[in-house]
Design an enzyme around this catalytic site. Structure first.
Site, PDB file in Angstrom:
ATOM      1  N   SER A  18       0.845  -1.196   0.000  1.00 10.61           N
ATOM      2  CA  SER A  18       0.000   0.000   0.000  1.00 10.61           C
ATOM      3  C   SER A  18       0.876   1.239   0.000  1.00 10.61           C
ATOM      4  O   SER A  18       1.650   1.467   0.934  1.00 10.61           O
ATOM      5  CB  SER A  18      -0.894   0.011   1.241  1.00 10.61           C
ATOM      6  N   MET A  76     -12.136   4.393  -0.461  1.00  8.32           N
ATOM      7  CA  MET A  76     -12.805   4.687   0.815  1.00  8.32           C
ATOM      8  C   MET A  76     -13.504   6.021   0.635  1.00  8.32           C
ATOM      9  O   MET A  76     -13.070   7.062   1.144  1.00  8.32           O
ATOM     10  CB  MET A  76     -11.769   4.713   1.949  1.00  8.32           C
ATOM     11  N   MET A 145     -11.610  -5.742   5.894  1.00 12.35           N
ATOM     12  CA  MET A 145     -10.742  -4.783   6.598  1.00 12.35           C
ATOM     13  C   MET A 145     -10.343  -5.359   7.951  1.00 12.35           C
ATOM     14  O   MET A 145     -11.194  -5.776   8.738  1.00 12.35           O
ATOM     15  CB  MET A 145     -11.451  -3.446   6.796  1.00 12.35           C
TER      16      MET A 145
HETATM   17  C1  DX5 Z   1      -6.180   1.795   5.732  1.00 15.28           C
HETATM   18  C2  DX5 Z   1      -5.791   1.424   4.325  1.00 15.28           C
HETATM   19  C3  DX5 Z   1      -4.680   0.458   4.246  1.00 15.28           C
HETATM   20  C4  DX5 Z   1      -3.388   0.938   4.853  1.00 15.28           C
HETATM   21  C5  DX5 Z   1      -2.747  -0.256   5.484  1.00 15.28           C
HETATM   22  O1  DX5 Z   1      -7.429   2.398   5.722  1.00 15.28           O
HETATM   23  O2  DX5 Z   1      -6.884   0.876   3.652  1.00 15.28           O
HETATM   24  O3  DX5 Z   1      -4.478   0.016   2.920  1.00 15.28           O
HETATM   25  O4  DX5 Z   1      -2.494   1.484   3.928  1.00 15.28           O
HETATM   26  O5  DX5 Z   1      -1.608   0.160   6.150  1.00 15.28           O
HETATM   27  P1  DX5 Z   1      -0.865  -0.774   7.183  1.00 15.28           P
HETATM   28  O6  DX5 Z   1      -0.391  -1.983   6.436  1.00 15.28           O
HETATM   29  O7  DX5 Z   1       0.247   0.063   7.680  1.00 15.28           O
HETATM   30  O8  DX5 Z   1      -1.853  -1.128   8.263  1.00 15.28           O
HETATM   31 ZN    ZN Z   2      -6.468  -0.083   1.711  1.00 11.12          ZN
END
Ligand code: DX5
Ligand code: ZN
Length: 235
Positions: A18, A76, A145
């Protein structure tokens, strides 16, 4: 050994770094640093659906020009019916929007597929899977999630894993044909439980971009996922 269910092709785990955890001033370089990844996860936040603001279609269009890694757009945002198809038309490989934001998720999924992308449905930690099982036939990806959406660097919520297990069961029994993706708090430790539960696609932000060698971090995550997924029920 006797087979106890439908024969399924083995699933190879995907790792999707990400870029939320990357340096936004050097995005092209940061994307090159994870060459060899299966998907590139791009978090689009609108400061309405989540209390954070990141990037939108123009940045995605620019990123698509500098990489061949299939892009996994995680929207989102409010009103995905209006905005999601644009990401598919731009060339994103998989476009995922949130069930909580979409009054008619099937219509959005059909628009995404018609525009040539895979369609993904995301559910927040508190959102049950059951009400969406039937419509998931219209999707290619389920994103479970494992943190509250909005920010990177949060801790993995293991309590959502029963949803992953149930989704895997539905795939293994031939009811669904989807990738089961987890997003949030995925590390070399937590990926084991997620893969054992049956996730096959793993988003990792801080675990990749916080590492000294992001490409090596991707390989290490994939090795861990492969080793753990092999033991998952039905495979
Ligand atoms: C959070 C995002 C994720 C985020 C994950 O809302 O959807 O994709 O980048 O980050 P890490 O791996 O650091 O939890
Ligand atoms: Zn994400």
């Amino acid at each position: 050994m006797t087979a106890v269910g439908p024969k399924l092709a083995p699933v190879d785990p995907y790792i999707a770094p990400s870029i939320l955890s990357a340096d936004f001033a050097r995005l092209a370089e940061e994307v090159r640093a994870v060459e060899g990844s299966d998907w590139l996860h791009v978090d689009v936040m609108d400061n309405h659906f989540v209390p954070n603001l990141t990037l939108g279609l123009p940045v995605v269009q620019s990123l698509l020009k500098v990489t061949d890694i299939p892009m996994d757009c995680h929207l989102m945002i409010a009103d995905p019916a209006r905005w999601a198809p644009g990401y598919a038309e731009a060339g994103a490989h998989n476009v995922t929007f949130h069930a909580e934001a979409a009054p008619d998720p099937v219509a959005v999924a059909r628009d995404l597929r018609a525009a040539g992308a895979l369609a993904g449905l995301a559910i927040k930690p508190g959102t049950p899977l059951d009400p969406y099982v039937e419509i998931l036939r219209e999707f290619d990806t389920l994103l479970v999630m494992t943190v509250e959406p909005g920010f990177g660097g949060q801790s993995f919520i293991a309590e959502v894993l029963p949803k992953v297990r149930e989704a895997r069961r539905l795939v293994n029994t031939g009811h669904l044909n989807i990738r089961v993706e987890v997003d949030g708090g995925v590390t070399e430790d937590t990926i084991v439980a997620a893969a054992e539960a049956g996730a096959d696609t793993f988003v990792a932000g801080s675990a990749v971009y916080g590492a000294a060698d992001p490409a090596e971090a991707v390989r290490a995550l994939r090795d861990r996922a492969r080793a753990s997924f092999a033991g998952a029920a039905g495979r």
